[in-house]
Write an enzyme that holds these catalytic residues in place. Structure first.
Site, PDB file in Angstrom:
ATOM      1  N   PRO A  60       0.824  -1.222   0.000  1.00  0.00           N
ATOM      2  CA  PRO A  60       0.000   0.000   0.000  1.00  0.00           C
ATOM      3  C   PRO A  60       0.846   1.253   0.000  1.00  0.00           C
ATOM      4  O   PRO A  60       0.836   2.028   0.943  1.00  0.00           O
ATOM      5  CB  PRO A  60      -0.813  -0.134   1.282  1.00  0.00           C
ATOM      6  CG  PRO A  60       0.024  -0.986   2.187  1.00  0.00           C
ATOM      7  CD  PRO A  60       0.836  -1.884   1.309  1.00  0.00           C
ATOM      8  N   CYS A  61       1.560   1.471  -1.051  1.00  0.00           N
ATOM      9  CA  CYS A  61       2.416   2.655  -1.123  1.00  0.00           C
ATOM     10  C   CYS A  61       1.569   3.916  -1.131  1.00  0.00           C
ATOM     11  O   CYS A  61       2.070   5.014  -0.954  1.00  0.00           O
ATOM     12  CB  CYS A  61       3.281   2.588  -2.370  1.00  0.00           C
ATOM     13  SG  CYS A  61       2.327   2.576  -3.868  1.00  0.00           S
ATOM     14  N   HIS A  62       0.287   3.761  -1.299  1.00  0.00           N
ATOM     15  CA  HIS A  62      -0.585   4.934  -1.322  1.00  0.00           C
ATOM     16  C   HIS A  62      -0.916   5.353   0.106  1.00  0.00           C
ATOM     17  O   HIS A  62      -1.523   6.386   0.326  1.00  0.00           O
ATOM     18  CB  HIS A  62      -1.854   4.599  -2.098  1.00  0.00           C
ATOM     19  CG  HIS A  62      -2.660   3.508  -1.481  1.00  0.00           C
ATOM     20  ND1 HIS A  62      -2.516   2.193  -1.855  1.00  0.00           N
ATOM     21  CD2 HIS A  62      -3.579   3.544  -0.509  1.00  0.00           C
ATOM     22  CE1 HIS A  62      -3.363   1.472  -1.122  1.00  0.00           C
ATOM     23  NE2 HIS A  62      -4.009   2.261  -0.287  1.00  0.00           N
TER      24      HIS A  62
END
Length: 113
Positions: A60-62
């Site tokens: 989940p780089c967001h």
DNA sequence: CACCTGACATAAT
DNA sequence: AATTATGCCAGGT
């Protein structure tokens, strides 16, 4: 057919991804916090690792925002549709945004010891 | 509020 | 193999 595929992730990248996976849904962390948790005093190194993000939804780089709670960047861009997409995902996960487009301070995730 | 410096890993030359 | 340049920053002046 793997064209521009990922190269073997480095140990550092893996570390970042693992730590990022510890962030629960509806919360976000910052580059600085993540870096410090990994023992890295540089947040930019974190961003560089995320920018390659070989594992899109897996990591989940967001869920990573700026130290100022700014939306930061996404997919190698600091502005554009990708960024809007990032915001949308965060909102979909329950992350609250301020009127300035910053993430709510209460949505910051704190890493365990 | 604008600017510069600092710290760290990767990719390219 | 070594050095240079750069990058989804942070922090301080």
């Amino acid at each position: 057919m793997p064209t521009a595929n990922h190269r073997p992730p480095t140990a550092f990248e893996t570390r970042v991804y693992e730590a990022l996976c510890r962030v629960p849904v509806g919360k976000v962390t910052t580059y600085g916090r993540l870096g410090r948790h990994l023992g890295c005093g540089s947040a930019q190194a974190i961003g560089q690792a995320l920018r390659r993000n070989p594992f899109a939804p897996e990591v989940p780089c967001h869920r990573v925002v700026r130290g100022d709670r700014g939306i930061g960047g996404f997919a190698g861009q600091t502005d554009g549709g990708e960024i809007e997409r990032k915001i949308r995902m965060l909102r979909a996960e329950g992350v609250a945004f301020e009127a300035d487009g910053r993430v709510a301070a209460g949505c910051l995730h704190d890493f365990p010891g």
